[in-house]
Design an enzyme around this catalytic site. Sequence first.
Site: not given
Ligand code: PRP
Length: 176
Positions: A98-99, A102, A151, A164
């Site tokens: 995962e990236d 949060d 952010f 991205r």
């Molecule tokens: C981001 C990230 C995680 C999630 C983490 O994805 O890649 O999946 O948010 O957030 P959390 O811990 O608050 O649940 P996002 O929904 O932005 O989608 P993306 O990867 O397509 O940008």
Amino acid sequence: MRQYRLVARISSQELERRVDELARQINRDYQGKQVLLIGVLKGAYVFLADLARRLSFPVEVDFVRLSSYGNKAESSGSVRITKDIEVDIQGRHVLVVEDIVDTGITLGWFLERLRERKPESLKLCALIDKLERREVEVPVDYVGIRLESGFLVGYGLDYSERHRNLPDIREVEFTD
Ligand code: PRP
């Protein structure tokens, strides 16, 4: 869209150094095993590509896409799978890539769904573990960089689908 500027936060050299270190650690831990990497779209695509190419054991790669409805700070019932993985993970060594973690809501929910499918082992590797907004305890087994807040965009992360493709990570600062 709001006005903003981007401020340097994590350089591409620093990212490379951390991905190297993570790969070394993961290579030690999974020596001799067959591993399934599950990337969480879209954000993880850059990190997964860089990490996977540094792994020295046989890997299979699959992807999942998760979406959270409305305010992520609401209940964990608001997460759903919009594109599932295509392999059976029962009895497999699974490493979720995962990236960013949060609030922890997305990954907390997803790890539980995966556990129900009875993998042999299940671990999570996140490039960024961001602590300030954490609501759900998520065990992040491999952390690239731990941060308090910000952010962030770049290296897979977006602001409204922008940025991205930046090779480094920058912080969005609103100017309006
Ligand atoms: C981001 C990230 C995680 C999630 C983490 O994805 O890649 O999946 O948010 O957030 P959390 O811990 O608050 O649940 P996002 O929904 O932005 O989608 P993306 O990867 O397509 O940008």
